[in-house]
Design an enzyme around this catalytic site. Structure first.
Site, short mmCIF file in Angstrom:
data_model
loop_
_atom_site.label_atom_id
_atom_site.label_comp_id
_atom_site.label_asym_id
_atom_site.label_seq_id
_atom_site.Cartn_x
_atom_site.Cartn_y
_atom_site.Cartn_z
N ASN A 1 76.70 16.28 -5.55
CA ASN A 1 77.04 17.18 -4.49
C ASN A 1 77.14 16.75 -3.22
O ASN A 1 77.67 17.30 -2.31
CB ASN A 1 76.38 18.79 -4.84
CG ASN A 1 75.07 18.55 -4.17
OD1 ASN A 1 74.47 17.37 -3.88
ND2 ASN A 1 74.37 19.89 -4.40
N HIS B 1 74.51 15.79 -1.39
CA HIS B 1 73.27 16.09 -0.53
C HIS B 1 72.55 14.61 -0.29
O HIS B 1 72.79 13.83 -0.97
CB HIS B 1 72.37 17.00 -1.33
CG HIS B 1 71.67 16.68 -2.44
ND1 HIS B 1 71.48 17.30 -3.49
CD2 HIS B 1 71.03 15.46 -2.76
CE1 HIS B 1 70.50 16.50 -4.52
NE2 HIS B 1 70.40 15.46 -4.19
N ASP C 1 61.11 13.64 1.37
CA ASP C 1 60.90 15.21 1.15
C ASP C 1 59.70 15.43 -0.04
O ASP C 1 59.33 14.48 -0.65
CB ASP C 1 62.29 15.86 0.45
CG ASP C 1 63.01 14.73 -0.51
OD1 ASP C 1 62.55 13.92 -0.83
OD2 ASP C 1 64.22 15.06 -0.82
N GLU D 1 71.05 20.31 1.21
CA GLU D 1 72.37 20.70 0.15
C GLU D 1 73.71 20.91 0.88
O GLU D 1 73.50 21.07 2.21
CB GLU D 1 72.15 21.86 -0.62
CG GLU D 1 70.83 21.60 -1.57
CD GLU D 1 71.15 20.77 -2.82
OE1 GLU D 1 72.17 20.18 -2.96
OE2 GLU D 1 70.12 20.45 -3.46
#
Ligand code: F6R
Length: 255
Positions: free
Chosen positions: A136, A138, A67, A143
């Site tokens: 979380n 991801h 990314d 996400e």
């Protein structure tokens, strides 16, 4: 899925480096998927050492990063380009023409994303993808709620992620709003996945990813559906796992 639990961050990193080095020795033109973030720093440091001291050869390796922020030039010290060159690529004998990081400054982002997917395909796919995990759940910038079949695309960063990242920027309005990220489906197409996690702050996410239901609300849980995945943890990240993970992996991993 092979869950490997090491004593601490150093041991986790050196084990990860052993796996990557093994794959490079078996296939000198390996296609390697890279991640940024703090988790793989120890792995990159060890691979740099192996390159310098043991002659581990990266000259035929191709890399693809997961990314990049949209709108940050490669020279920006918070861009993932900058991170990758500073922490890894500048220190090994890799041919820079064989390195790929999403272009956050691309004029036509959709076209760039299509090209990135195409480029991965043309080269025969990613042999082994290194992954970190967010607290979380991801993976890359996918996400919770991201489609488990998603491909490389532009994603809007959540306010939570922007706030978490604000400490790296002078002002909140400098924090990027968008990122280009490989999709969950792109990651799943890799022939092998090496998911790394260390520290207590990752323990809940690891429990959800490894032992919870496969759900878009924890994108990392999709690795349960992959045939060749190594989840390499330190004790703290593994502290909430309930399963009994016997240390029989060496025979399997280096066979
Ligand atoms: C990085 C990436 C992220 C990180 C994750 C964990 O390219 O895609 O998903 O792997 O946010 O970050 P750290 O390692 O900093 O805890």
């Amino acid at each position: 899925m092979l869950v490997i639990i090491k004593k601490n961050y150093e041991e986790m990193s050196s084990e990860a480096a052993k796996i990557i080095a093994d794959r490079i020795r078996k296939k000198p033109n390996l296609v390697l998927g890279l991640a940024t973030g703090s988790t793989p720093l120890g792995l990159y440091k060890e691979l740099i050492r192996m390159n310098k001291e043991e002659g581990l050869d990266f000259s035929k390796i191709t890399t693809f990063n997961l990314d990049e922020y949209v709108g940050l030039p490669p020279s920006h010290d918070q861009s993932y380009h900058y991170f990758m060159y500073e922490n890894f690529l500048n220190h090994i004998n890799i041919d820079k023409r064989f390195t790929h990081i999403p272009q956050g400054m691309a004029k036509d982002i959709d076209m760039f994303c299509e090209w990135y997917e195409q480029r991965i395909k043309e080269i025969g796919g990613i042999d082994i993808q290194i992954l970190g995990i967010g607290a979380n759940g991801h993976i890359a910038f996918n996400e919770p709620g991201s489609s488990l079949g998603s491909r490389t695309r532009i994603k809007t960063l959540t306010e939570k992620t922007r706030k978490d990242n604000a400490r790296f920027f002078k002002k909140m309005n400098e924090v990027p709003r968008y990122a280009i990220t490989m999709g969950v489906g792109t990651v799943m197409d890799s022939k092998e996945i090496l998911l790394l996690a260390n520290g207590e702050s990752k323990a809940d996410a690891i429990r959800a990813a490894v032992e919870g239901p496969v759900t878009a609300m924890c994108p990392a849980s999709v690795v349960q559906m992959h045939r060749e995945v190594f989840v390499l943890l330190d004790k703290k990240a593994a502290s909430k796992l309930k399963g009994d993970y016997v240390d029989t992996w060496e025979a399997k991993i280096f066979s």
